[in-house]
Design a protein around this motif. Structure first.
Motif, PDB file in Angstrom:
ATOM      1  N   LYS A 141       0.848  -1.190   0.000  1.00  0.00           N
ATOM      2  CA  LYS A 141       0.000   0.000   0.000  1.00  0.00           C
ATOM      3  C   LYS A 141       0.885   1.241   0.000  1.00  0.00           C
ATOM      4  CE  LYS A 141      -3.970  -2.181   0.313  1.00  0.00           C
ATOM      5  NZ  LYS A 141      -4.947  -2.168  -0.783  1.00  0.00           N
ATOM      6  N   SER A 142       0.873   1.974  -1.084  1.00  0.00           N
ATOM      7  CA  SER A 142       1.780   3.103  -1.226  1.00  0.00           C
ATOM      8  C   SER A 142       1.124   4.423  -0.835  1.00  0.00           C
ATOM      9  CB  SER A 142       2.276   3.194  -2.665  1.00  0.00           C
ATOM     10  OG  SER A 142       2.986   4.401  -2.882  1.00  0.00           O
ATOM     11  N   PHE A 143       1.697   5.079   0.153  1.00  0.00           N
ATOM     12  CA  PHE A 143       1.256   6.413   0.543  1.00  0.00           C
ATOM     13  C   PHE A 143       1.368   7.380  -0.630  1.00  0.00           C
ATOM     14  CE2 PHE A 143       2.910  10.625   1.724  1.00  0.00           C
ATOM     15  CZ  PHE A 143       1.836  11.135   2.440  1.00  0.00           C
ATOM     16  N   TYR A 144       2.404   7.226  -1.425  1.00  0.00           N
ATOM     17  CA  TYR A 144       2.675   8.180  -2.493  1.00  0.00           C
ATOM     18  C   TYR A 144       1.693   8.044  -3.647  1.00  0.00           C
ATOM     19  CZ  TYR A 144       6.778   9.219   0.210  1.00  0.00           C
ATOM     20  OH  TYR A 144       7.599   9.606   1.235  1.00  0.00           O
ATOM     21  N   THR A 145       1.119   6.868  -3.832  1.00  0.00           N
ATOM     22  CA  THR A 145       0.050   6.718  -4.831  1.00  0.00           C
ATOM     23  C   THR A 145      -1.125   7.611  -4.469  1.00  0.00           C
ATOM     24  OG1 THR A 145       0.666   4.433  -5.330  1.00  0.00           O
ATOM     25  CG2 THR A 145      -1.591   5.090  -5.846  1.00  0.00           C
ATOM     26  N   THR A 146      -1.477   7.605  -3.194  1.00  0.00           N
ATOM     27  CA  THR A 146      -2.591   8.429  -2.730  1.00  0.00           C
ATOM     28  C   THR A 146      -2.240   9.906  -2.759  1.00  0.00           C
ATOM     29  OG1 THR A 146      -3.279   6.601  -1.296  1.00  0.00           O
ATOM     30  CG2 THR A 146      -4.220   8.763  -0.842  1.00  0.00           C
ATOM     31  N   ASP A 148      -0.120  11.415  -4.740  1.00  0.00           N
ATOM     32  CA  ASP A 148      -0.128  11.863  -6.142  1.00  0.00           C
ATOM     33  C   ASP A 148      -1.553  12.080  -6.641  1.00  0.00           C
ATOM     34  OD1 ASP A 148       2.615  11.771  -6.184  1.00  0.00           O
ATOM     35  OD2 ASP A 148       2.741   9.815  -7.177  1.00  0.00           O
ATOM     36  N   ALA A 149      -2.484  11.202  -6.226  1.00  0.00           N
ATOM     37  CA  ALA A 149      -3.884  11.347  -6.635  1.00  0.00           C
ATOM     38  C   ALA A 149      -4.481  12.632  -6.070  1.00  0.00           C
ATOM     39  CB  ALA A 149      -4.694  10.137  -6.187  1.00  0.00           C
ATOM     40  N   LEU A 150      -4.128  12.968  -4.825  1.00  0.00           N
ATOM     41  CA  LEU A 150      -4.622  14.203  -4.213  1.00  0.00           C
ATOM     42  C   LEU A 150      -4.059  15.426  -4.941  1.00  0.00           C
ATOM     43  CD1 LEU A 150      -4.319  13.268  -0.418  1.00  0.00           C
ATOM     44  CD2 LEU A 150      -6.415  13.452  -1.758  1.00  0.00           C
ATOM     45  N   LYS A 151      -2.790  15.362  -5.282  1.00  0.00           N
ATOM     46  CA  LYS A 151      -2.171  16.483  -5.999  1.00  0.00           C
ATOM     47  C   LYS A 151      -2.783  16.654  -7.383  1.00  0.00           C
ATOM     48  CE  LYS A 151       2.398  16.610  -3.809  1.00  0.00           C
ATOM     49  NZ  LYS A 151       3.860  16.430  -4.046  1.00  0.00           N
ATOM     50  N   ALA A 152      -3.048  15.533  -8.045  1.00  0.00           N
ATOM     51  CA  ALA A 152      -3.628  15.603  -9.381  1.00  0.00           C
ATOM     52  C   ALA A 152      -4.994  16.269  -9.362  1.00  0.00           C
ATOM     53  CB  ALA A 152      -3.731  14.198  -9.973  1.00  0.00           C
ATOM     54  N   GLU A 153      -5.758  16.066  -8.292  1.00  0.00           N
ATOM     55  CA  GLU A 153      -7.106  16.627  -8.207  1.00  0.00           C
ATOM     56  C   GLU A 153      -7.113  18.045  -7.660  1.00  0.00           C
ATOM     57  OE1 GLU A 153     -11.228  16.765  -8.629  1.00  0.00           O
ATOM     58  OE2 GLU A 153      -9.796  15.282  -9.378  1.00  0.00           O
ATOM     59  N   TYR A 154      -6.283  18.306  -6.621  1.00  0.00           N
ATOM     60  CA  TYR A 154      -6.388  19.576  -5.912  1.00  0.00           C
ATOM     61  C   TYR A 154      -5.154  20.465  -6.065  1.00  0.00           C
ATOM     62  CZ  TYR A 154     -10.265  17.028  -3.887  1.00  0.00           C
ATOM     63  OH  TYR A 154     -11.420  16.292  -3.718  1.00  0.00           O
ATOM     64  N   GLY A 155      -4.175  20.015  -6.833  1.00  0.00           N
ATOM     65  CA  GLY A 155      -3.056  20.868  -7.195  1.00  0.00           C
ATOM     66  C   GLY A 155      -2.072  21.165  -6.086  1.00  0.00           C
ATOM     67  N   SER A 156      -1.417  22.328  -6.223  1.00  0.00           N
ATOM     68  CA  SER A 156      -0.321  22.683  -5.319  1.00  0.00           C
ATOM     69  C   SER A 156      -0.778  23.010  -3.908  1.00  0.00           C
ATOM     70  CB  SER A 156       0.444  23.882  -5.900  1.00  0.00           C
ATOM     71  OG  SER A 156      -0.422  24.992  -6.061  1.00  0.00           O
TER      72      SER A 156
END
Length: 693
Positions: A141-146, A148-156
């Motif tokens: 279970k990768s923390f960074y997968t999640t 990255d998904a948050l960044k992709a949706e909500y940006g910087s």
């Protein structure tokens, strides 16, 4: 727990998708803070917040629950909201009472639908948003997968604050960028270690510092002049507080609630960075004249408290959960309800930790507490002073979208069912209950199959009545399509006075839903005093229908001839004659079944428009239009659909859109049903008649 001022109170809604560890995280925080003496587990059915019998049986939250703990000299109220969409009303309650939303997701997942919806709800309310990624210690279970998904949706705006350092696929330690320290965990115990010399950690730290710098011009200039090591701890905290309050920063925190890893770090961040009640609890109220009034979170200000949740407790009676926006509630305070305009005696004041109740002396501005036995208050009501009536904005609940007929297993218990459901609706405003006067069915509506299933279970366990649910009957109509003229003659001789009535009536289609009765009798062939009896006979017949038992509409009946007997004619005889004329006329007048049609407005993500349009078409729907909805990446579909075809639409829409879709559906008019539908309606009616005989 000692009393706290508003500046030291934090109200936090714990929200997100189902099964992502919200209740487990809350349990871990309560245990870590010493508010409980054991760490409960959802799987064992012994958590503080999932205390309801139905929650223990299902091993999931079905309603919002509240608890409090002390940490770093502050009182933190947490409201654990259900993650399943069928119990979305609990999210509405939690968001209304909170000043911050802790959106929980789990490592290895892309952006959850529940997290999306929680984010939207928190944004609509204008409260601070934090993300917690749980279960980072789980294998594969990768923390960074999640992340990255948050960044992709909500940006910087997504800002890593507490992250795991992975070594060999496992968590080696957690790095807290606010403290600029790393901690290793063993059995829930933390040991400080050196921050790993790792490229990913360094990149995350750079992202963190840039987010802090972006919250203030002075910090940005200092960052340009001195680089990543420019800020002191206090500057970091102050910058993050400003960015979070402005909605420009969404901190991301990693932990494992089940293993008690980094939980106290999460609590440290929440106690430092979530806005205090004094900053976010003030609201705009409406006075008795309809004027708006800005309220500050002041215990000495005018009293205004919103009832955001109601519970019918079997031992203490009705429990009303209040968030005090201004003023304070004490045992001596008269409980004036701005909605009803009535006062009642204040009940007992208590604080709750799940099911545990503790007496308190007051609920002050910015805090949350419970008042018992306020019979006149319901969720969304404002408690205030009769001298200065104020009304706060209520709780925005989703509308019920799935309706089922309630069938009692034991005849005669219908009233008991109604009483029980009305009690449950007090607790859960996302439910509705009504008796359909046409079909004579008790109709229960909710947010989904699981939602209604819980209601059925509670009816049995709390009120001792067993029911089944089935698809509601559809309120069809009948009509005619041809003009016909028929005779209705009633003659009966049984010794003494007989019965005699004879009428000629013209039946024809018209636009009126109600029967239009007219007369064109000449020469007294039917005396005027029998006209009302003829009309009564026709109205009774129309109400019962002639081919499927449904009321007939769009009919005009004109009495134009007949005959009478000076002795044997009576009102009853002419009423019967009119009924005979009606029965004779309908088969000749080309009868038809009319079905109710409603206007559907469905909302779904762009990618799902085609699938939903196809489903609507299969339901015999006519698409009237489509286009971009007010929400980003969402489409609106407008169609007219027969109500008989809408039974499982809510389930299909939720399945196709993964829970993102929603809809409204309102009755529009009646239309002629297709022959296959009409034939089935008539056949069902005949089958029921045979069964009753």
């Amino acid at each position: 727990m000692k009393p706290y001022a508003a500046e030291d109170i934090r109200n936090i809604a714990v929200v997100g998708h189902g099964g992502r560890g919200k209740t487990t995280l809350c349990e871990a925080m309560l245990f870590t803070a010493g508010a409980t003496d054991r760490l409960g587990k959802v799987a064992d059915g012994n958590t503080v917040l999932d205390f309801d019998a139905e929650e223990k049986r299902r091993k999931t939250s079905v309603s919002s629950a509240m608890a409090s703990f002390e940490w770093n000299g502050r009182k933190i109220n947490i409201i654990d909201a259900p993650g399943l969409f069928d119990f979305e009303g609990g999210v509405s309650e939690a968001i209304r009472a909170a000043g911050s939303a802790l959106i929980v997701t789990s490592a290895g997942n892309s952006l959850d639908v529940g997290a999306e919806k929680a984010f939207k709800a928190a944004t609509k309310r204008g409260i601070a948003k934090f993300f917690v990624v749980t279960g980072v210690d789980a294998e594969d279970k990768s923390f960074y997968t999640t992340l990255d998904a948050l960044k992709a949706e909500y940006g910087s705006a997504v800002c890593p604050v507490l992250i795991p350092y992975m070594n060999g696929g496992k968590v080696d330690c957690y790095v807290n960028f606010i403290k600029n320290k790393a901690f290793k965990y063993d059995g829930g115990k933390a040991t400080e270690v050196a921050i790993p010399d790792d490229a990913t950690i360094k990149q995350m730290h750079s992202d963190f510092i840039e987010a802090v710098a972006g919250t203030d011009e002075d910090l940005m200039m200092k960052f340009f002049d001195e680089g990543e090591e420019a800020f002191t701890h206090d500057e970091i905290v102050k910058g993050l507080q400003a960015g979070i309050a402005a909605g420009a920063v969404y901190p991301v925190l990693a932990c494992s609630g089940l293993q008690l890893q980094a939980v106290e770090q999460v609590m440290d961040v929440l106690s430092k960075l979530t806005p205090s009640a004094v900053k976010v609890a003030g609201e705009i109220a409406t006075d008795a004249n309809g004027n708006e009034k800005q309220l500050s979170c002041d215990p000495n200000g005018p009293l205004a408290a919103i009832c955001f949740k109601t519970v019918a407790d079997p031992f203490v009676g009705k429990m009303s959960f209040f968030k005090v926006v201004s003023g304070k509630i004490t045992a001596e305070t008269p409980a004036y309800n701005s909605r009803t305009g009535e006062s009642e005696k204040m009940g007992k004041l208590i604080s709750v930790n799940g099911a545990k109740q503790t007496d308190i002396k007051e609920i002050t501005a910015g805090d949350i507490g419970v008042v018992t036995k306020l019979s006149g208050f319901k969720t969304g009501d404002t408690l205030c002073s009769a001298k200065e009536p104020l009304t706060l904005k209520g709780v925005s609940f989703p509308n019920p979208c799935l309706s089922m007929a309630v069938i009692v297993r034991k005849k005669g218990e219908e009233e008991k069912v109604a009483a029980g459901l009305n009690r449950l609706i007090e607790e859960d405003p996302t439910l509705s209950f009504e008796i359909n006067k046409e079909t004579r069915e008790q109709i229960l509506s909710g947010l989904g199959e699981q939602h209604l299933d819980v209601v059925v279970t509670k009816l049995k366990t709390k009120f001792g009545v067993e029911v089944d649910l089935q698809q509601p009957k559809v309120a069809y109509r009948e009509t005619i399509r041809k003009k016909v003229e028929v005779q209705g003659r009633h003659k009966k001789q049984s010794g003494g006075h007989g019965q005699f009535g004879d009428v000629w009536i013209r039946f024809e289609p018209c636009d009126s839903e109600e029967l239009v009765f007219a007369e064109e009798v000449f020469g007294g062939s039917v005396p005027k005093n029998f006209f009302p009896a003829v009309e009564k006979g026709l109205r009774d017949s129309v109400a019962k229908g002639a081919i499927a038992g449904y009321p007939m509409v769009n009919i005009k009946a004109t009495l134009y001839d007949g005959s009478y007997h000076p002795v044997d004619s009576s009102e009853m005889a002419f009423k019967t004659a009119a009924s005979i004329a009606f029965k004779n006329a309908v088969p000749l007048a080309d009868p038809a079944i009319l079905e109710p049609v409603g206007t559907l407005k469905a909302y779904m993500p762009d990618d799902n428009l085609g699938d939903i349009m196809g489903d609507v078409t299969k339901r015999r729907g006519r698409v009237l239009g489509m286009g971009a909805a007010d929400e980003p990446k969402m489409q609106e579909l407008v169609a007219e659909v027969p109500m008989a075809e809408m039974g499982d639409f809510s389930t299909v829409l939720r399945s196709v859109t993964a829970g993102r879709g929603y809809f409204t559906f309102e009755f529009a008019r009646y239309e002629e049903a297709p022959k296959n539908v009409a034939d089935k309606v008539i056949a069902d009616y005949k089958a029921r008649q045979e069964a009753e005989d």
